[in-house]
Design an enzyme around this catalytic site. Structure first.
Site, PDB file in Angstrom:
ATOM      1  N   LYS A   1       0.841  -1.208   0.000  1.00 20.37           N
ATOM      2  CA  LYS A   1       0.000   0.000   0.000  1.00 20.37           C
ATOM      3  C   LYS A   1       0.871   1.251   0.000  1.00 20.37           C
ATOM      4  CE  LYS A   1      -3.879   0.794   2.718  1.00 20.37           C
ATOM      5  NZ  LYS A   1      -4.604   0.674   4.003  1.00 20.37           N
TER       6      LYS A   1
ATOM      7  N   THR B   1     -13.078   6.270  15.750  1.00 21.57           N
ATOM      8  CA  THR B   1     -14.263   6.319  16.616  1.00 21.57           C
ATOM      9  C   THR B   1     -14.049   5.371  17.793  1.00 21.57           C
ATOM     10  OG1 THR B   1     -15.611   6.807  14.710  1.00 21.57           O
ATOM     11  CG2 THR B   1     -16.770   6.003  16.664  1.00 21.57           C
TER      12      THR B   1
ATOM     13  N   PHE C   1     -16.245  13.317  10.663  1.00 17.61           N
ATOM     14  CA  PHE C   1     -17.639  13.297  10.185  1.00 17.61           C
ATOM     15  C   PHE C   1     -17.733  13.102   8.678  1.00 17.61           C
ATOM     16  CE2 PHE C   1     -17.471  15.857  14.081  1.00 17.61           C
ATOM     17  CZ  PHE C   1     -18.303  15.094  14.889  1.00 17.61           C
TER      18      PHE C   1
ATOM     19  N   ASN D   1     -23.727   9.998  14.692  1.00 13.81           N
ATOM     20  CA  ASN D   1     -23.953   8.849  13.801  1.00 13.81           C
ATOM     21  C   ASN D   1     -25.230   8.101  14.172  1.00 13.81           C
ATOM     22  OD1 ASN D   1     -21.857   9.162  12.069  1.00 13.81           O
ATOM     23  ND2 ASN D   1     -20.787   7.298  12.622  1.00 13.81           N
TER      24      ASN D   1
ATOM     25  N   PHE E   1     -31.174  13.029   4.849  1.00 13.65           N
ATOM     26  CA  PHE E   1     -31.244  11.756   5.562  1.00 13.65           C
ATOM     27  C   PHE E   1     -32.674  11.324   5.879  1.00 13.65           C
ATOM     28  CE2 PHE E   1     -27.264   9.641   6.546  1.00 13.65           C
ATOM     29  CZ  PHE E   1     -26.437  10.462   5.817  1.00 13.65           C
TER      30      PHE E   1
ATOM     31  N   GLY F   1     -26.220   0.744   5.667  1.00 17.73           N
ATOM     32  CA  GLY F   1     -25.099  -0.193   5.766  1.00 17.73           C
ATOM     33  C   GLY F   1     -23.828   0.594   6.000  1.00 17.73           C
TER      34      GLY F   1
ATOM     35  N   CYS G   1     -19.907   2.310   9.417  1.00 17.43           N
ATOM     36  CA  CYS G   1     -20.073   3.217  10.568  1.00 17.43           C
ATOM     37  C   CYS G   1     -21.394   3.042  11.315  1.00 17.43           C
ATOM     38  CB  CYS G   1     -19.923   4.652  10.094  1.00 17.43           C
ATOM     39  SG  CYS G   1     -18.382   4.894   9.189  1.00 17.43           S
TER      40      CYS G   1
ATOM     41  N   LYS H   1     -23.702   1.871  -0.611  1.00 15.31           N
ATOM     42  CA  LYS H   1     -24.236   3.127  -1.158  1.00 15.31           C
ATOM     43  C   LYS H   1     -23.426   3.447  -2.408  1.00 15.31           C
ATOM     44  CE  LYS H   1     -21.453   6.587   1.199  1.00 15.31           C
ATOM     45  NZ  LYS H   1     -21.455   7.831   1.951  1.00 15.31           N
TER      46      LYS H   1
ATOM     47  N   ARG I   1     -19.288  -3.356   3.073  1.00 12.69           N
ATOM     48  CA  ARG I   1     -19.566  -3.675   4.470  1.00 12.69           C
ATOM     49  C   ARG I   1     -21.026  -3.395   4.848  1.00 12.69           C
ATOM     50  NH1 ARG I   1     -14.402  -0.948   7.244  1.00 12.69           N
ATOM     51  NH2 ARG I   1     -14.533   0.335   5.366  1.00 12.69           N
TER      52      ARG I   1
HETATM   53  C1  UGA Z   1     -21.493   7.961   8.001  1.00 21.09           C
HETATM   54  C2  UGA Z   1     -21.876   9.405   8.405  1.00 21.09           C
HETATM   55  O1  UGA Z   1     -22.814   9.941   7.469  1.00 21.09           O
HETATM   56  C3  UGA Z   1     -20.636  10.312   8.465  1.00 21.09           C
HETATM   57  O2  UGA Z   1     -20.995  11.590   8.944  1.00 21.09           O
HETATM   58  C4  UGA Z   1     -19.604   9.677   9.423  1.00 21.09           C
HETATM   59  O3  UGA Z   1     -18.407  10.449   9.496  1.00 21.09           O
HETATM   60  C5  UGA Z   1     -19.269   8.285   8.920  1.00 21.09           C
HETATM   61  O4  UGA Z   1     -20.475   7.493   8.897  1.00 21.09           O
HETATM   62  C6  UGA Z   1     -18.257   7.668   9.868  1.00 21.09           C
HETATM   63  O5  UGA Z   1     -18.565   7.458  11.044  1.00 21.09           O
HETATM   64  O6  UGA Z   1     -17.087   7.498   9.477  1.00 21.09           O
HETATM   65  P1  UGA Z   1     -21.017   6.712   5.658  1.00 21.09           P
HETATM   66  O7  UGA Z   1     -21.149   5.441   6.452  1.00 21.09           O
HETATM   67  O8  UGA Z   1     -19.849   6.867   4.766  1.00 21.09           O
HETATM   68  O9  UGA Z   1     -20.995   7.998   6.661  1.00 21.09           O
HETATM   69  O10 UGA Z   1     -22.290   6.834   4.739  1.00 21.09           O
HETATM   70  P2  UGA Z   1     -23.709   7.585   4.759  1.00 21.09           P
HETATM   71  O11 UGA Z   1     -23.785   8.451   3.592  1.00 21.09           O
HETATM   72  O12 UGA Z   1     -23.987   8.175   6.055  1.00 21.09           O
HETATM   73  O13 UGA Z   1     -24.683   6.355   4.500  1.00 21.09           O
HETATM   74  C7  UGA Z   1     -24.792   5.262   5.404  1.00 21.09           C
HETATM   75  C8  UGA Z   1     -25.942   4.371   5.008  1.00 21.09           C
HETATM   76  O14 UGA Z   1     -27.183   5.019   5.242  1.00 21.09           O
HETATM   77  C9  UGA Z   1     -25.958   3.967   3.535  1.00 21.09           C
HETATM   78  O15 UGA Z   1     -26.253   2.591   3.427  1.00 21.09           O
HETATM   79  C10 UGA Z   1     -27.066   4.798   2.922  1.00 21.09           C
HETATM   80  O16 UGA Z   1     -27.678   4.182   1.822  1.00 21.09           O
HETATM   81  C11 UGA Z   1     -28.019   4.899   4.098  1.00 21.09           C
HETATM   82  N1  UGA Z   1     -28.907   6.079   4.010  1.00 21.09           N
HETATM   83  C12 UGA Z   1     -28.399   7.329   4.078  1.00 21.09           C
HETATM   84  C13 UGA Z   1     -30.277   5.883   3.883  1.00 21.09           C
HETATM   85  O17 UGA Z   1     -30.767   4.743   3.833  1.00 21.09           O
HETATM   86  N2  UGA Z   1     -31.095   6.993   3.811  1.00 21.09           N
HETATM   87  C14 UGA Z   1     -30.599   8.253   3.880  1.00 21.09           C
HETATM   88  O18 UGA Z   1     -31.411   9.211   3.824  1.00 21.09           O
HETATM   89  C15 UGA Z   1     -29.230   8.423   4.000  1.00 21.09           C
END
Ligand code: UGA
Length: 436
Positions: free
Chosen positions: A35, A119, A150, A206, A247, A255, A258, A318, A325
């Site tokens: 890496k 975290t 975040f 979160n 959201f 999924g 996080c 997503k 994961r």
């Molecule tokens: C999430 C948080 O949004 C970040 O702020 C945080 O920093 C991050 O975790 C972390 O702890 O590192 P992430 O897991 O990358 O980020 O993705 P998100 O965009 O939050 O989506 C998470 C899941 O929620 C996805 O499966 C997405 O499809 C789902 N989701 C999101 C929904 O089902 N509906 C929504 O309205 C938004």
């Protein structure tokens, strides 16, 4: 400023590259030689839009190494961005964090601040401080700061460069000043708290978002029963600034690396302290059920899936990431395969990772059209742009039976009005249900 970053995953690498882009001299440390060699050439080992470009632009201020001693010894700030995966009981595994802390204690030769970005459960920074101070080899003062992350995968670079807020948790004013200098050129509000509050801000944020998604998914399920439309409902809710528009997308559950981990960790922490956190427990249960929604819907059309041709669009948790994961595909595809279905799948970047888990049982296609050819049913698990922009007439033209189960509400219902496609999405009426 001279900065070291431990770990080059989503958090570590994006942080390192963004800090370098603001002029800091950053050395990123990883144990994986391969890496490191890749990164030295300006190639990111993770798929993250915009990261390669920013890395290449910032190479004058970036170094990559496996030699942690050299990286840590004279750094003014050392960021820890290694993983804290979920343990079997739901608690966070701190083994990687502790390993790095030990290495830092052996290496630092000047006063510095160790910044925990990973975290970690509330109280961990206090433990890190005593663990580190007990093991320091040189006579130096090391402060510990909590600086939760975040960023979201897929928009990680933008989320870091234009952060909604920068949270700094410190017990020592000087450590706070060091971190304010680190972030001097970032255009974001800075919130300084004590360390435990900073750790809690991360989990509380979160888990609130996870809760919001599970809540909206439950409302969506009820909309299907009572004949309301979740898209209209959330639109009507979102105009209330106290609720907010973001959201509120219903679907087949959250999924990623996080939300599932952090909801379980907080729930574990609460119950460990004899203080059950019922809302989060409920969010977890709702989410697990929601992930099975499409398979359950499919049973309305086919009693079992034996010899059925199933098209799967999207495998990642997503869009904008190759990360699988806790993706809904990982729960649904095994059920379909066990039931004897022939599964064809398409994902623009996640297929390679899925192939490692299912090398032979799934047919991987390079286009949506190829995936849909002769299919008896189609499952949409990820709202990739290619899916959203897909000409829906082709579902009818290519599939043997045009039944589309959309777990991410990629299309408007009107788009299917003049077709013979059965379109069943989340929290909305099924279009052309009478055709089956
Ligand atoms: C999430 C948080 O949004 C970040 O702020 C945080 O920093 C991050 O975790 C972390 O702890 O590192 P992430 O897991 O990358 O980020 O993705 P998100 O965009 O939050 O989506 C998470 C899941 O929620 C996805 O499966 C997405 O499809 C789902 N989701 C999101 C929904 O089902 N509906 C929504 O309205 C938004």
């Amino acid at each position: 400023m001279k900065i070291a970053v431990a770990g080059t995953g989503y958090v570590g690498l994006v942080t390192g590259v963004c800090l370098a882009s603001k002029g800091h001299d950053v050395t990123c440390v990883d144990i994986d030689e391969e890496k490191v060699e890749k990164m030295k050439k300006g190639i990111s080992p993770i798929y993250e839009p915009g990261l390669d470009e920013l890395m290449q632009q910032s190479m004058d201020h970036l170094q990559f190494t496996t030699d942690y001693g050299a990286a840590y010894k004279d750094a003014e700030a050392i960021f820890i961005g290694v993983g804290t995966p979920e343990k079997q009981d739901g608690s966070a595994n701190l083994a990687y964090v502790i390993k790095v802390v030990k290495q830092i204690a052996q290496s630092v030769e000047r006063d510095c601040v160790v910044v925990v970005k990973s975290t970690v459960p509330i109280g961990t920074n206090d433990k890190v401080e005593s663990y580190l101070r007990e093991r320091l080899v040189h006579d130096v003062k090391v402060d510990i700061a909590s600086n939760p992350e975040f960023l979201s995968q897929g928009t990680a670079v933008l989320d870091t460069l234009h952060a909604s807020r920068i949270v700094i948790g410190v017990e020592d004013e000087k450590a706070g000043e060091v971190l304010k200098n680190v972030y001097e050129k970032f255009d974001a509000p800075i919130i300084v708290t004590d360390r435990r509050s900073a750790e809690m801000i991360k989990y509380a944020s979160n888990d609130f978002l996870a809760l919001k998604i599970s809540y909206v998914n439950e409302i969506a399920n009820l909309c299907e029963i009572v004949g309301a439309d979740i898209e209209d409902v959330t639109k009507g809710m979102g105009y209330d600034a106290r609720i907010g528009k973001r959201f509120l997308n219903s679907g087949i559950g959250y999924g990623g690396s996080c939300f599932p981990k952090d909801t379980k960790a907080l729930s574990w922490l609460a119950s460990f302290n004899d203080n059950e956190i019922k809302t989060i427990r409920a969010a977890i249960d709702v989410n697990e059920n929601q992930k099975l929604k499409l398979v359950k819907k499919a049973k309305k059309y086919y009693e079992d899936f034996t010899d059925l041709n199933v098209a799967v669009l999207g495998l990642t948790f997503k869009p904008g990431t190759d990360d699988l994961r806790e993706a809904a595909s990982l729960v649904n595809v095994p059920i379909l395969l066990e039931d004897g279905a022939h599964v064809k799948a398409w994902d623009p970047v996640g297929a390679e990772n899925f192939k490692k888990l299912y090398p032979k049982k799934v047919d991987y296609c390079s286009s949506i059209e190829e995936t849909l050819k002769d299919a008896d049913i189609c499952f949409i698990f990820t709202e990739w742009d290619e899916v959203k922009k897909f000409d829906i007439k082709k579902y009818e033209q290519l599939m043997r039976k045009p039944i589309v189960l959309d777990g991410r509400n990629c299309y408007s219902l009107d788009a299917f009005a003049d077709t013979k496609i059965v379109y069943n999405s989340i929290g909305r009426k099924t279009v052309n249900s009478e055709l089956m």
